[in-house]
Design a protein around this motif. Structure first.
Motif, PDB file in Angstrom:
ATOM      1  N   ALA A 139       0.830  -1.204   0.000  1.00 20.94           N
ATOM      2  CA  ALA A 139       0.000   0.000   0.000  1.00 20.94           C
ATOM      3  C   ALA A 139       0.861   1.250   0.000  1.00 20.94           C
ATOM      4  N   GLU A 143      -0.403   3.345  -3.179  1.00 18.64           N
ATOM      5  CA  GLU A 143      -1.332   4.457  -2.946  1.00 18.64           C
ATOM      6  C   GLU A 143      -0.951   5.745  -3.664  1.00 18.64           C
ATOM      7  N   ASP A 149      -9.486   4.571  -6.926  1.00 22.61           N
ATOM      8  CA  ASP A 149      -9.510   3.655  -5.786  1.00 22.61           C
ATOM      9  C   ASP A 149     -10.101   2.296  -6.143  1.00 22.61           C
ATOM     10  N   ARG A 153      -8.314  -1.444  -6.013  1.00 23.54           N
ATOM     11  CA  ARG A 153      -8.846  -2.613  -5.309  1.00 23.54           C
ATOM     12  C   ARG A 153      -8.927  -3.829  -6.223  1.00 23.54           C
ATOM     13  N   TYR A 157      -4.679  -4.564  -6.037  1.00 23.31           N
ATOM     14  CA  TYR A 157      -4.646  -5.317  -4.777  1.00 23.31           C
ATOM     15  C   TYR A 157      -5.210  -6.737  -4.914  1.00 23.31           C
ATOM     16  N   ILE A 168      -8.377  -8.841   0.380  1.00 25.89           N
ATOM     17  CA  ILE A 168      -7.922  -7.706  -0.415  1.00 25.89           C
ATOM     18  C   ILE A 168      -7.364  -6.609   0.492  1.00 25.89           C
ATOM     19  N   GLU A 169      -7.995  -6.386   1.628  1.00 22.97           N
ATOM     20  CA  GLU A 169      -7.484  -5.377   2.565  1.00 22.97           C
ATOM     21  C   GLU A 169      -6.137  -5.817   3.134  1.00 22.97           C
ATOM     22  N   GLU A 170      -5.984  -7.101   3.421  1.00 27.84           N
ATOM     23  CA  GLU A 170      -4.708  -7.609   3.943  1.00 27.84           C
ATOM     24  C   GLU A 170      -3.590  -7.482   2.919  1.00 27.84           C
ATOM     25  N   ARG A 172      -2.784  -5.132   1.212  1.00 23.24           N
ATOM     26  CA  ARG A 172      -2.133  -3.829   1.336  1.00 23.24           C
ATOM     27  C   ARG A 172      -0.868  -3.904   2.188  1.00 23.24           C
ATOM     28  N   GLN A 173      -0.833  -4.872   3.117  1.00 21.99           N
ATOM     29  CA  GLN A 173       0.261  -4.922   4.097  1.00 21.99           C
ATOM     30  C   GLN A 173       1.396  -5.864   3.713  1.00 21.99           C
ATOM     31  N   GLU A 313     -14.484  -8.892  -0.631  1.00 19.05           N
ATOM     32  CA  GLU A 313     -13.347  -8.872   0.293  1.00 19.05           C
ATOM     33  C   GLU A 313     -12.193  -9.750  -0.148  1.00 19.05           C
ATOM     34  N   TYR A 314     -12.436 -10.665  -1.086  1.00 22.84           N
ATOM     35  CA  TYR A 314     -11.411 -11.623  -1.489  1.00 22.84           C
ATOM     36  C   TYR A 314     -11.341 -11.703  -3.009  1.00 22.84           C
TER      37      TYR A 314
END
Length: 426
Positions: A139, A143, A149, A153, A157, A168-170, A172-173, A313-314
């Protein structure tokens, strides 16, 4: 010396193969079969057997030269076939995919999604050239890119989430360099050769079997999980569940960090090592071989060899083997699917490494502990990207220290032949 290799995956088998002519070598595998993350399943297509890799699958001779050389030394170079690479990215609610890359039979759908992917590729090449820290998150690098955005996603991502089996949120890390290393290195020729992706006819399990057959001096014990590991008087004692005890001068743990940790916690003065091993995060992943195009677009002309479905989410991927083998078979990630395929032939469960900053730091600690008191580590997790090449390289690193005059080590370090660099057309 007496050496015990714990783990019968690609790294463990290659380590034993490199060492066995110089040392007394024993290989212990907890499972009933060898292979680790290399597992192939077969099905019949019009009466012809077709093999699909459920775990590790595609490789590149140009980017994975030592792995390619191992295939060559095992007599399998003529069985390497080219994978015509194409990509489809779709969202279930949309009538047409976001992205379909062009090939010889179609023009494709690129648009803003194609622009975003091209921008990411250029940026990844720059990060690689600049030597951006591997600890920086994906991220942190993505970003600032001038991409909407929603496209970040779904196009930037989501493929990384599918690659590592995380949300998908994970995604980022994860390490930004780990997430884009293959993209960056595949954007330009390697050693003068174009980067092409390939499969092994019959599946990569053939490579596992070939190495095992060539272990002429190694004692192999499957179904032998180590429950106790002790050191003392410069010797190691390993006990398996059956009660069998093995003695060794050197121990190679060619298993993922969570399994290493269960053993190293039994040893004194290993707090720093244990903390590093605990930092490697693995996520459950299920893949399946099926005969119906359950997750592909309704229009067959929009299918690709790699098809990504982006959920809320996935994201999960499907490999279509039609352009590769001529067989209408599919390999899909099933971990987050809302439904299973109707014609599911086989499934396999894995633990997938999520390469975040803790894993990057953990690799440095493992490198610092390599060989201390006769304890070694081998596997895909020890180098920059999780691949067959890093598994083989970890075995080479150990053999360079323990058997520097090994004839097999010299052979494996030779340049792969031109015929295999080119590969055989599918």
């Amino acid at each position: 010396m007496q050496i015990v290799v714990v783990g019968g995956g690609l790294a463990g088998l290659t380590t034993a193969w490199l060492l066995e002519h110089d040392h007394e070598t024993i290989l212990l595998e907890a499972q009933a079969e060898l292979g680790g993350h290399v597992r192939s399943a077969t099905t019949l297509h019009h009466g012809v057997e077709c093999a699909v890799d459920l775990g590790a699958q595609d490789f590149s001779t140009a980017m994975f030269p030592r792995h390619a050389r191992l295939i060559q030394l095992m007599g399998l170079a003529a069985e390497v076939v080219q994978v015509p690479t194409s990509v489809t990215i779709q969202v279930p609610d949309l009538p047409v995919p976001l992205l379909v890359t062009p090939d010889d039979t179609r023009g494709g759908i690129l648009g803003a999604a194609g622009d975003a992917l091209a921008l990411l590729t250029r940026a990844a090449v720059g990060w690689d050239a600049e030597g951006v820290s591997w600890e920086r998150s994906y991220a942190d690098l993505v970003e600032p890119l001038p991409v909407a955005d929603e496209l970040k996603r779904t196009v930037l991502y989501a493929p990384i989430a599918a690659l590592y089996g995380c949300g998908i949120e994970e995604a980022r890390q994860v390490s930004g360099r780990a997430a884009t290393a293959v993209l960056a290195r595949g954007a330009a020729p390697v050693a003068g050769e174009p980067v092409r992706w390939q499969n092994l006819v019959g599946g990569l399990a053939r490579l596992i079997r070939a190495i095992a057959v060539n272990l002429l001096a190694t004692t192999i014990r499957t179904g032998s999980e180590i429950t106790r590991m002790e050191s003392g008087d410069r010797r190691w004692t390993l006990t398996v569940g059956s009660g069998q005890v093995y003695q060794a001068d050197q121990v190679v743990l060619a298993v993922p960090p969570p399994r290493c940790l269960r053993l190293t916690r039994q040893l004194p003065r290993t707090d720093r090592l244990n903390s590093a091993l605990a930092g490697f995060r693995y996520l459950p992943s299920t893949t399946g071989l099926h005969l119906d195009p359950a997750y592909l677009p309704a229009r067959a002309d929009l299918w690709s060899t790699s098809n990504l479905t982006v959920y809320r989410e996935y994201a999960d991927s499907t490999a279509w083997y039609g352009p590769i083998t001529g067989a209408q078979v599919f390999r899909s990630q099933l971990t987050h699917r809302p439904r299973l395929p109707e014609r599911l032939v086989a499934t396999a469960d894995f633990e997938q490494l999520c390469p975040d900053a803790a894993a990057v730091r953990g690799r440095r600690v493992l490198a610092d502990h390599q060989g201390r008191d006769g304890l070694w580590f081998a596997g895909h997790h020890l180098a920059d990207i999780d691949s067959q090449e890093t598994a083989v390289n970890s075995a080479i690193d150990i053999a360079t220290r323990l058997a520097p005059d090994s004839h097999r080590l010299r052979m494996l370090n030779e340049e792969v032949g031109h015929d295999q660099r080119q590969g055989r057309q599918a």
